[in-house]
Design an enzyme around this catalytic site. Structure first.
Site, mmCIF file in Angstrom:
data_model
loop_
_atom_site.group_PDB
_atom_site.id
_atom_site.type_symbol
_atom_site.label_atom_id
_atom_site.label_comp_id
_atom_site.label_asym_id
_atom_site.label_seq_id
_atom_site.Cartn_x
_atom_site.Cartn_y
_atom_site.Cartn_z
ATOM 1 C CB SER A 206 -0.957 -0.046 1.191
ATOM 2 O OG SER A 206 -1.942 0.956 1.091
ATOM 3 C CG ASP B 237 -6.895 -2.472 -3.463
ATOM 4 O OD1 ASP B 237 -7.341 -1.467 -2.878
ATOM 5 O OD2 ASP B 237 -5.674 -2.688 -3.597
ATOM 6 C CG HIS C 117 -5.791 -2.080 0.131
ATOM 7 N ND1 HIS C 117 -5.046 -1.592 -0.920
ATOM 8 C CD2 HIS C 117 -5.220 -1.593 1.260
ATOM 9 C CE1 HIS C 117 -4.073 -0.830 -0.451
ATOM 10 N NE2 HIS C 117 -4.159 -0.814 0.878
#
Length: 335
Positions: free
Chosen positions: A172, A265, A295
């Site tokens: 991320s 995501d 995610h």
């Protein structure tokens, strides 16, 4: 609590019972159950909290699905130019290093919260993993995290034994920092990673990817949370394009890359597109799409079978790509 959650997530009838209201085609059933539990519990959103409280809440909320901590030969805490780093040396270490940057939107996350993942990567790859505690917003806004990441990476590079490889990676926002680390090294002629690992990465702070609207709510990371992260990370007058890897015009010479994305995501479109842009620039890219996952799946690998399998594939790919690369580390500006 943690062991009970893991057992529950592996009990098929319970997963089917809890997750039956989720009818998203292709979504992993264990994740569907976890999302339904989250909905029923009516947990507060991160954006409803002040950042310090959000950090504590996020760490406690995901920990029941964390991987069980792997035993290490050594765990060493040190500082690189005042930046805290925790080094995990696995049994049978190869001498290769993996500099890891945790996720969290530049606002949450820590060495402590990401320790199970860092230990797991070390055990599976036999790389020495150095987990970096970079500064977070809003206390330290852009570009503090990038400065810490690039400084820590170059300082750690000096510790890698001669002839051994050096990996930079993160998930991320950690993928965002990984891209910056590689680009900074390439542009300044300093030591580049021999491999970069970008796991459901953020690469566009303008937040204009269609998937942000497509998966705006209901899949753990939400559109309001993403905007809350950006608001706490950037100054009000920061140029969103200037801080975004997506708007770099020169990608030639980027380190070979593993890019892993998740099908449900909000960031999946930019992650997929970034893999293609790197490939178009001549970079060796291995792209792992994980269509059934959401995610943050690294943090679910202790309870969700598909998340564990995806994490194992990433680690196996790291080993494979390091074996395939030259035993001589990449030289600066290797283009």
């Amino acid at each position: 609590m943690t062991a009970a959650v893991r057992r529950a997530m592996r009990t098929r009838w319970l997963v089917d019972l809890v997750g039956r209201k989720r009818t998203d085609p292709g979504l992993d059933r264990q994740i569907a159950a976890a999302l339904e539990v989250q909905r029923l519990a009516k947990l507060p959103s991160l954006e409803s909290m002040e950042p310090p409280a959000a950090r504590h809440f996020a760490e406690a909320g995901l920990s029941p699905m964390d991987l069980a901590p792997e035993s290490m030969d050594q765990v060493i805490d040190l500082f690189i130019s005042s930046i805290p780093v925790r080094v995990y040396v696995p049994f049978g270490a190869t001498g290769d290093w993996f500099v890891y940057f945790h996720g969290g939107g530049g606002v949450i996350g820590s060495i402590a919260a990401s320790e199970p993942v860092a230990r797991y990567i070390a055990a599976k790859t036999r790389c020495t993993v150095a987990s970096v505690e970079y500064r977070l917003g809003p206390e330290h806004k852009h570009p503090a995290a990038i400065e810490d990441a690039t400084t820590a990476f170059q300082g750690l590079a000096e510790r890698v034994p001669a002839g051994k490889r050096l990996v930079a990676g993160g998930d991320s926002f950690g993928g965002f920092l990984t891209a910056h680390v590689d680009h900074h090294a390439c542009m300044t002629g300093r030591r580049q990673p021999d491999l970069q690992v970008l796991i459901y990465p953020l690469v566009d702070l303008t937040l204009t990817s269609p998937s942000i609207e497509r998966f705006a709510d209901g899949y753990l990371l939400t559109k309001p949370t993403i905007y809350w992260f950006r608001g706490n990370y950037l100054h009000d007058d920061d140029d969103q394009r200037a801080g975004s890897p997506w708007f770099w015009t020169e990608l030639a010479g980027s380190a070979p890359a593993i890019v892993a994305t998740a099908g449900f995501d909000p960031l999946v479109d930019e992650g997929d597109a970034w893999a293609e842009r790197l490939r178009a620039a001549g970079t060796a890219v291995r792209h792992h799409a994980n269509p059934s996952l959401v995610h943050g799946f690294l943090a679910m690998a202790g309870a969700v079978d598909a998340a564990r399998a995806a994490t194992d594939r990433i680690c196996a790919e790291v080993v494979s790509m390091l074996r395939a690369s030259s035993s001589t580390p990449r030289s600066p500006r290797s283009r």
